[in-house]
Design a protein around this motif. Sequence first.
Motif, PDB file in Angstrom:
ATOM      1  N   GLY A  54       0.822  -1.207   0.000  1.00 44.89           N
ATOM      2  CA  GLY A  54       0.000   0.000   0.000  1.00 44.89           C
ATOM      3  C   GLY A  54       0.858   1.260   0.000  1.00 44.89           C
ATOM      4  O   GLY A  54       1.868   1.341   0.689  1.00 44.89           O
ATOM      5  N   TYR A  55       0.450   2.221  -0.785  1.00 43.70           N
ATOM      6  CA  TYR A  55       1.127   3.511  -0.918  1.00 43.70           C
ATOM      7  C   TYR A  55       0.645   4.413   0.221  1.00 43.70           C
ATOM      8  O   TYR A  55      -0.555   4.530   0.474  1.00 43.70           O
ATOM      9  N   ARG A  56       1.564   5.074   0.913  1.00 44.26           N
ATOM     10  CA  ARG A  56       1.225   5.819   2.122  1.00 44.26           C
ATOM     11  C   ARG A  56       1.095   7.319   1.828  1.00 44.26           C
ATOM     12  O   ARG A  56       2.064   7.964   1.439  1.00 44.26           O
ATOM     13  N   ILE A  57      -0.111   7.834   1.997  1.00 44.93           N
ATOM     14  CA  ILE A  57      -0.383   9.255   1.811  1.00 44.93           C
ATOM     15  C   ILE A  57      -0.780   9.841   3.152  1.00 44.93           C
ATOM     16  O   ILE A  57      -1.653   9.309   3.846  1.00 44.93           O
ATOM     17  N   VAL A  58      -0.148  10.944   3.528  1.00 47.17           N
ATOM     18  CA  VAL A  58      -0.384  11.565   4.830  1.00 47.17           C
ATOM     19  C   VAL A  58      -0.874  12.993   4.628  1.00 47.17           C
ATOM     20  O   VAL A  58      -0.281  13.765   3.871  1.00 47.17           O
ATOM     21  N   LEU A  59      -1.976  13.338   5.326  1.00 51.92           N
ATOM     22  CA  LEU A  59      -2.460  14.713   5.360  1.00 51.92           C
ATOM     23  C   LEU A  59      -1.784  15.422   6.521  1.00 51.92           C
ATOM     24  O   LEU A  59      -1.809  14.939   7.656  1.00 51.92           O
ATOM     25  N   ILE A  60      -1.184  16.547   6.254  1.00 52.89           N
ATOM     26  CA  ILE A  60      -0.408  17.258   7.265  1.00 52.89           C
ATOM     27  C   ILE A  60      -0.696  18.753   7.138  1.00 52.89           C
ATOM     28  O   ILE A  60      -1.027  19.231   6.058  1.00 52.89           O
ATOM     29  N   GLY A  61      -0.590  19.488   8.217  1.00 54.65           N
ATOM     30  CA  GLY A  61      -0.824  20.928   8.156  1.00 54.65           C
ATOM     31  C   GLY A  61      -1.131  21.514   9.516  1.00 54.65           C
ATOM     32  O   GLY A  61      -1.034  20.837  10.548  1.00 54.65           O
ATOM     33  N   GLU A  62      -1.491  22.795   9.528  1.00 51.22           N
ATOM     34  CA  GLU A  62      -1.810  23.494  10.760  1.00 51.22           C
ATOM     35  C   GLU A  62      -3.114  22.972  11.365  1.00 51.22           C
ATOM     36  O   GLU A  62      -3.876  22.247  10.716  1.00 51.22           O
ATOM     37  N   THR A  63      -3.406  23.353  12.600  1.00 49.51           N
ATOM     38  CA  THR A  63      -4.689  23.027  13.204  1.00 49.51           C
ATOM     39  C   THR A  63      -5.808  23.755  12.464  1.00 49.51           C
ATOM     40  O   THR A  63      -5.627  24.876  11.965  1.00 49.51           O
ATOM     41  N   ASN A  64      -6.956  23.106  12.364  1.00 50.86           N
ATOM     42  CA  ASN A  64      -8.151  23.676  11.722  1.00 50.86           C
ATOM     43  C   ASN A  64      -7.940  24.036  10.259  1.00 50.86           C
ATOM     44  O   ASN A  64      -8.617  24.913   9.724  1.00 50.86           O
ATOM     45  N   ALA A  65      -7.010  23.355   9.603  1.00 53.55           N
ATOM     46  CA  ALA A  65      -6.783  23.627   8.181  1.00 53.55           C
ATOM     47  C   ALA A  65      -7.803  22.905   7.306  1.00 53.55           C
ATOM     48  O   ALA A  65      -7.938  23.231   6.130  1.00 53.55           O
ATOM     49  N   GLY A  66      -8.493  21.910   7.869  1.00 57.23           N
ATOM     50  CA  GLY A  66      -9.472  21.151   7.100  1.00 57.23           C
ATOM     51  C   GLY A  66      -9.007  19.753   6.747  1.00 57.23           C
ATOM     52  O   GLY A  66      -9.562  19.120   5.841  1.00 57.23           O
ATOM     53  N   LYS A  67      -7.999  19.259   7.457  1.00 51.63           N
ATOM     54  CA  LYS A  67      -7.454  17.932   7.142  1.00 51.63           C
ATOM     55  C   LYS A  67      -8.487  16.834   7.373  1.00 51.63           C
ATOM     56  O   LYS A  67      -8.657  15.949   6.529  1.00 51.63           O
ATOM     57  N   SER A  68      -9.165  16.863   8.506  1.00 51.15           N
ATOM     58  CA  SER A  68     -10.121  15.793   8.815  1.00 51.15           C
ATOM     59  C   SER A  68     -11.307  15.815   7.863  1.00 51.15           C
ATOM     60  O   SER A  68     -11.816  14.761   7.466  1.00 51.15           O
ATOM     61  N   SER A  69     -11.775  17.001   7.484  1.00 54.50           N
ATOM     62  CA  SER A  69     -12.874  17.089   6.518  1.00 54.50           C
ATOM     63  C   SER A  69     -12.433  16.523   5.171  1.00 54.50           C
ATOM     64  O   SER A  69     -13.192  15.804   4.505  1.00 54.50           O
TER      65      SER A  69
END
Length: 433
Positions: free
Chosen positions: A212-227
């Motif tokens: 499996g290819y690993r993609i990670v969402l990263i960024g500041e708090t409340n940037a919209g990563k979870s959405s």
Amino acid sequence: MTNTIFALATPPGRGAIAVIRLSGPAVEATLASLGAHGLKPRMASVRNLAHQGATIDQALVLRFVAPHSYTGEDSAELHLHGGRAVVEAASRALIALGVRPAEPGEFTRRAFQNGRMDLAQAEAVADLIDAETTAQAKQALGQLDGRLSETYAGFRRDLLHALALVEAEIDFPDEEVPDNLARTAGPVLDRLIEDLRRAIDTGRRGERVRDGYRIVLIGETNAGKSSLFNALIAREAAIVTPIAGTTRDVLDAELVIGGYAVTLSDTAGLRESDDPVEAEGVRRARARAEQADLRLWVRAPGDPTGTAADYVRPGDLIVAAKSDLGGYDFGDDVLSVSTTTGQGLAALHDWIASRLARDLAGADFPAVTRERHRLRLSEALAAVEAGRVALDVAPEMAGDDLRRAAEALARVTGAIGVEDILGQVFSTFCIGK
């Protein structure tokens, strides 16, 4: 391998058909004891199976004669009705007749030990069973067809050719052989070193297709990563609130994009925090980002330019989330999306699919599909490099290095020295294979 073994080869539980496989020297006698007499090889026949006067089932029975079977031994398949009571009755009868339950991977292990396939092909059987994407199945089928084995055999042929040149000078110093014959192996070894380095450098491709290819969402708090995480996996897996720092840990989800298996990870927002729980989440986010094959840097209007930007590396994609709010000035190399309106999500999906194809597709079959292969290649490369250095100083020392390299390559396909790894390889198989 004097025992005869059996195993249920179909999933346990209620079903239309249940298949029990048998392999070993007592297969024909066992079938006869169950009432399956006079079976022609490779021809399905209906038989009423019974043991000690009790009927087991009316079954379709196939018999395979050694060496023309999966395991290379006498084998058979009992195609039973899929009720649990039928399977249990057949299993009890087989055990009473001296046939023992198979261990995980024992059928394929016997196929390997009887020369029906090499170790790399045996691993491909397990990979094909576990394949959940077209790319995984295609890679496993290529390996089962011998393409990986051919690659290693080519490396080993070049190595043995060089070794023959070295040993000819050492073993026949008084014969009419050309002067400095051993040193003519130099160009052969130089090419082999380049081939091995290239195989190792591109080896992650095969492992990523398989694991499996690993993609990670990263960024500041409340940037919209979870959405964005929820939008990409098409379900509400991550909690989304307006409160900064809601995500405290790494959340993984498995999905398929463009025919490739992907592990997508949502992570805690990057910021300094005195909260030990949030600080640990940030540490895990950074660690997961370091391991990623692709990082999507999620930014929103008003995000600071420091914390996240400091970690951006070549190949990362900046995703401008919450594009429906406007107020962006992030430059040209940015993909804008909105999980509220859906704008840009299809374009992001297509971009990821294109990136996967670029990173994982290749004209050459990957020389590495498991960590075991990569370790052996690295071991062989180190030995060849040492032999190349010794070649100009003491050819007899080079010979020892080249033999070590040949042994490392042979261990991938199981040509030599496999007893220490057989248990490790076949323990990962399911029962019945």
